[in-house]
Design a protein around this motif. Sequence first.
Motif, PDB file in Angstrom:
ATOM      1  N   ARG A  83      46.840 -56.197  54.230  1.00  0.00           N
ATOM      2  CA  ARG A  83      46.680 -54.670  54.027  1.00  0.00           C
ATOM      3  C   ARG A  83      46.289 -54.298  55.214  1.00  0.00           C
ATOM      4  N   VAL A  84      46.940 -53.236  55.774  1.00  0.00           N
ATOM      5  CA  VAL A  84      46.385 -52.624  57.114  1.00  0.00           C
ATOM      6  C   VAL A  84      46.659 -51.225  56.811  1.00  0.00           C
ATOM      7  N   ASP A  85      45.681 -50.294  57.343  1.00  0.00           N
ATOM      8  CA  ASP A  85      45.701 -48.970  57.426  1.00  0.00           C
ATOM      9  C   ASP A  85      46.464 -48.371  56.034  1.00  0.00           C
ATOM     10  N   GLY A  86      45.644 -48.902  54.917  1.00  0.00           N
ATOM     11  CA  GLY A  86      46.143 -48.606  53.564  1.00  0.00           C
ATOM     12  C   GLY A  86      47.393 -48.784  53.187  1.00  0.00           C
ATOM     13  N   GLN A  87      47.982 -49.719  53.847  1.00  0.00           N
ATOM     14  CA  GLN A  87      49.556 -50.048  53.504  1.00  0.00           C
ATOM     15  C   GLN A  87      49.587 -51.700  53.151  1.00  0.00           C
ATOM     16  N   TYR A 103      40.518 -53.595  64.271  1.00  0.00           N
ATOM     17  CA  TYR A 103      41.526 -52.956  63.701  1.00  0.00           C
ATOM     18  C   TYR A 103      41.355 -53.400  62.006  1.00  0.00           C
ATOM     19  N   PRO A 104      40.650 -52.680  60.964  1.00  0.00           N
ATOM     20  CA  PRO A 104      40.366 -53.242  59.675  1.00  0.00           C
ATOM     21  C   PRO A 104      41.642 -53.721  59.184  1.00  0.00           C
ATOM     22  N   HIS A 105      41.581 -54.709  58.426  1.00  0.00           N
ATOM     23  CA  HIS A 105      42.764 -55.555  57.841  1.00  0.00           C
ATOM     24  C   HIS A 105      42.258 -56.440  56.741  1.00  0.00           C
ATOM     25  N   GLY A 106      42.925 -56.894  55.952  1.00  0.00           N
ATOM     26  CA  GLY A 106      42.773 -58.018  54.732  1.00  0.00           C
ATOM     27  C   GLY A 106      43.909 -58.691  54.462  1.00  0.00           C
ATOM     28  N   VAL A 107      43.679 -59.936  54.256  1.00  0.00           N
ATOM     29  CA  VAL A 107      44.816 -60.889  54.062  1.00  0.00           C
ATOM     30  C   VAL A 107      44.778 -61.283  52.519  1.00  0.00           C
ATOM     31  N   GLN A 108      45.687 -61.307  51.738  1.00  0.00           N
ATOM     32  CA  GLN A 108      45.852 -61.718  50.274  1.00  0.00           C
ATOM     33  C   GLN A 108      46.474 -63.124  50.318  1.00  0.00           C
TER      34      GLN A 108
END
Length: 145
Positions: A83-87, A103-108
């Motif tokens: 998930r990056v930049d709301g995508q 840069y804000p991000h998350g990993v599922q």
Amino acid sequence: METKFSPEDHIHNLLDGVRRAMYDDAGVELEDIFGVSGSRAEALPDLTIGLDRIVMLPGTAFPLHVHPGAHLLYVLDGRGGLRVDGQDYVLERGDSIYVPADYPHGVQGPVDDRPLEFLAFGVPHHEVDSTTRMVLVRDDETVTS
């Protein structure tokens, strides 16, 4: 500054290495997410580079977070999400991903019953079990693109 090659310090097997727990910036263990420390070294004064293997078991996720430096991810096995930049993006074996510094991000974690495994190369590098490896983006913080 001169770094000399040292096999004891600079050769690490990421497949057979010891799995270590990973933590968020508050010291909370990320359950069922493990890291295997790879090689790391000082590339410039006060700047380390390093490579680690991350293993995420089903049902896990790295929450939205930032790093103080840029990093590259390379998916070794499994399928997960980013998930990056709301995508949201699907990650699968063979994908390489560049994430810019801060840069804000998350990993599922895995989208099926196989672990998601990827390499994480960071500059600057922080140990897999360090509480400085990532800084969570809290609910009251604003994320801008």
